[in-house]
Design a protein around this motif. Structure first.
Motif, PDB file in Angstrom:
ATOM      1  N   GLU A   3      52.954   0.439  22.605  1.00 39.68           N
ATOM      2  CA  GLU A   3      51.832  -0.139  21.882  1.00 39.68           C
ATOM      3  C   GLU A   3      51.600   0.644  20.606  1.00 39.68           C
ATOM      4  O   GLU A   3      51.754   1.864  20.565  1.00 39.68           O
ATOM      5  CB  GLU A   3      50.582  -0.072  22.782  1.00 39.68           C
ATOM      6  CG  GLU A   3      49.581  -1.166  22.493  1.00 39.68           C
ATOM      7  CD  GLU A   3      48.475  -1.204  23.532  1.00 39.68           C
ATOM      8  OE1 GLU A   3      47.319  -1.166  23.118  1.00 39.68           O
ATOM      9  OE2 GLU A   3      48.794  -1.245  24.734  1.00 39.68           O
ATOM     10  N   ASP A   4      51.251  -0.058  19.562  1.00 38.28           N
ATOM     11  CA  ASP A   4      51.085   0.584  18.249  1.00 38.28           C
ATOM     12  C   ASP A   4      49.794   1.396  18.226  1.00 38.28           C
ATOM     13  O   ASP A   4      48.696   0.851  18.189  1.00 38.28           O
ATOM     14  CB  ASP A   4      51.070  -0.492  17.166  1.00 38.28           C
ATOM     15  CG  ASP A   4      51.109   0.126  15.769  1.00 38.28           C
ATOM     16  OD1 ASP A   4      51.087   1.361  15.666  1.00 38.28           O
ATOM     17  OD2 ASP A   4      51.158  -0.640  14.790  1.00 38.28           O
ATOM     18  N   ASP A   5      49.969   2.725  18.263  1.00 41.44           N
ATOM     19  CA  ASP A   5      48.809   3.619  18.174  1.00 41.44           C
ATOM     20  C   ASP A   5      48.737   4.301  16.812  1.00 41.44           C
ATOM     21  O   ASP A   5      48.013   5.277  16.632  1.00 41.44           O
ATOM     22  CB  ASP A   5      48.851   4.666  19.291  1.00 41.44           C
ATOM     23  CG  ASP A   5      50.089   5.552  19.198  1.00 41.44           C
ATOM     24  OD1 ASP A   5      50.914   5.331  18.288  1.00 41.44           O
ATOM     25  OD2 ASP A   5      50.226   6.476  20.033  1.00 41.44           O
ATOM     26  N   GLY A   6      49.518   3.779  15.854  1.00 40.84           N
ATOM     27  CA  GLY A   6      49.501   4.351  14.512  1.00 40.84           C
ATOM     28  C   GLY A   6      50.555   5.413  14.280  1.00 40.84           C
ATOM     29  O   GLY A   6      50.717   5.885  13.158  1.00 40.84           O
ATOM     30  N   THR A   7      51.288   5.793  15.338  1.00 41.94           N
ATOM     31  CA  THR A   7      52.332   6.805  15.178  1.00 41.94           C
ATOM     32  C   THR A   7      53.696   6.127  15.176  1.00 41.94           C
ATOM     33  O   THR A   7      53.860   5.019  15.679  1.00 41.94           O
ATOM     34  CB  THR A   7      52.284   7.845  16.315  1.00 41.94           C
ATOM     35  OG1 THR A   7      52.521   7.180  17.565  1.00 41.94           O
ATOM     36  CG2 THR A   7      50.929   8.526  16.362  1.00 41.94           C
ATOM     37  N   ASP A   8      54.665   6.817  14.617  1.00 47.38           N
ATOM     38  CA  ASP A   8      56.021   6.288  14.539  1.00 47.38           C
ATOM     39  C   ASP A   8      57.015   7.396  14.842  1.00 47.38           C
ATOM     40  O   ASP A   8      56.692   8.585  14.759  1.00 47.38           O
ATOM     41  CB  ASP A   8      56.300   5.731  13.137  1.00 47.38           C
ATOM     42  CG  ASP A   8      55.498   4.471  12.849  1.00 47.38           C
ATOM     43  OD1 ASP A   8      55.729   3.467  13.538  1.00 47.38           O
ATOM     44  OD2 ASP A   8      54.636   4.509  11.953  1.00 47.38           O
ATOM     45  N   SER A  20      60.978   3.599  14.337  1.00 49.82           N
ATOM     46  CA  SER A  20      60.251   2.774  15.306  1.00 49.82           C
ATOM     47  C   SER A  20      59.771   1.478  14.675  1.00 49.82           C
ATOM     48  O   SER A  20      59.881   0.408  15.285  1.00 49.82           O
ATOM     49  CB  SER A  20      59.060   3.547  15.868  1.00 49.82           C
ATOM     50  OG  SER A  20      58.249   4.038  14.803  1.00 49.82           O
ATOM     51  N   ASP A  26      61.244  -1.871  16.573  1.00 47.46           N
ATOM     52  CA  ASP A  26      60.311  -2.899  17.045  1.00 47.46           C
ATOM     53  C   ASP A  26      60.764  -4.304  16.648  1.00 47.46           C
ATOM     54  O   ASP A  26      60.419  -5.281  17.307  1.00 47.46           O
ATOM     55  CB  ASP A  26      58.891  -2.623  16.548  1.00 47.46           C
ATOM     56  CG  ASP A  26      58.709  -2.882  15.059  1.00 47.46           C
ATOM     57  OD1 ASP A  26      59.664  -2.636  14.286  1.00 47.46           O
ATOM     58  OD2 ASP A  26      57.613  -3.311  14.662  1.00 47.46           O
TER      59      ASP A  26
END
Length: 248
Positions: free
Chosen positions: A53-58, A161, A188
């Motif tokens: 899930e996209d939590d703002g990190t890559d 990512s 992704d």
């Protein structure tokens, strides 16, 4: 895709003899196993580059082995295209050989009627592999001739990512370099960028899974998902020969 070009009744009789013989099972087996291998290797790639899930990190990583697996996927997809796609006649190819080639491709496509094959049949898949050296040459020439903007960052054998992670590859200097994606996988999107050419690995995977599922009932598959080996014995009785119809 239309009717095969340069077909005549003699070629059709020749192909029908092959199609009704045990040899046709090898065409089907080859197509099945190429598709099954694409699916198997692609699932390894997807597992190794899972994006949560996209939590703002890559994440950004170097992974030459994963890029080797991507090349395997594209190589087998290109072989599928050669089996079922239309191709022009080669200069040294006989009329009979070309007629059989065109009719064979048509027969295999008919087995896959209704299966979406746009990504697998795209010429971009083959070109991204076969013309990589030419594209690298072209990039080098553009840089030397001043046609490519400098500074230029060229990511190679990298995995990101998400596409926004590419911004990090531009560095932190005030004068941010342009990017030329020489070999980058965007996890992704399941998108492989090879010398600037984008190839949708997710779409190829889905299409090859459909090919595998369509042909599975016609292939003697080992349950451990490994390709077997055998000797096919051909005799005169293997071929129900047809006399070619006289041309009008």
């Amino acid at each position: 895709m239309g009717e095969p070009r340069h077909s005549d009744p003699g070629h059709e009789a020749f192909w029908r003899t092959i199609e009704q013989s045990p040899l046709f099972s090898i065409y089907i087996s080859e197509l099945y196993w190429l598709a099954a291998n694409v699916v198997r290797v692609a699932e390894r790639v997807f597992e190794a580059t899972a994006v949560g899930e996209d939590d703002g990190t890559d994440f950004i990583k170097v992974d030459a082995e994963l890029h080797g697996q991507l090349c395997l996927i594209l190589g087998d997809a290109a072989k599928i295209r050669a089996l079922i796609g239309e191709r022009p006649k080669r200069r040294n190819q006989s009329a009979v050989a070309y007629g059989v080639q065109a009719l064979r491709a048509k027969a295999l496509r008919q087995l896959l009627a209704g299966v979406h094959l746009e990504a697998t049949l795209s010429a971009d898949v083959r070109h991204s592999l076969e013309h990589f050296d030419e594209r690298l040459d072209a990039t080098a020439v553009r840089v030397l001739e001043g046609a490519a903007p400098l500074p230029l960052n060229v990511p190679f054998n990298m995995v990101v990512s998400r596409r926004r992670g590419l911004l990090v590859l531009r560095g932190t200097s005030l004068l941010k370099p342009k990017l030329f994606l020489l070999r980058v996988y965007i996890a992704d999107e399941r998108m492989f960028v090879n010398a600037g050419e984008e190839v949708d690995i997710g779409a190829i995977y889905a299409e090859c899974a459909a090919i595998r599922d369509r042909l599975a009932p016609r292939v003697a598959e080992e349950r451990d998902d490994s390709r077997g080996a055998y000797v096919l014995v051909l005799t005169e009785e293997s071929f129900a020969r047809e006399e070619p119809e006289p041309a009008e």
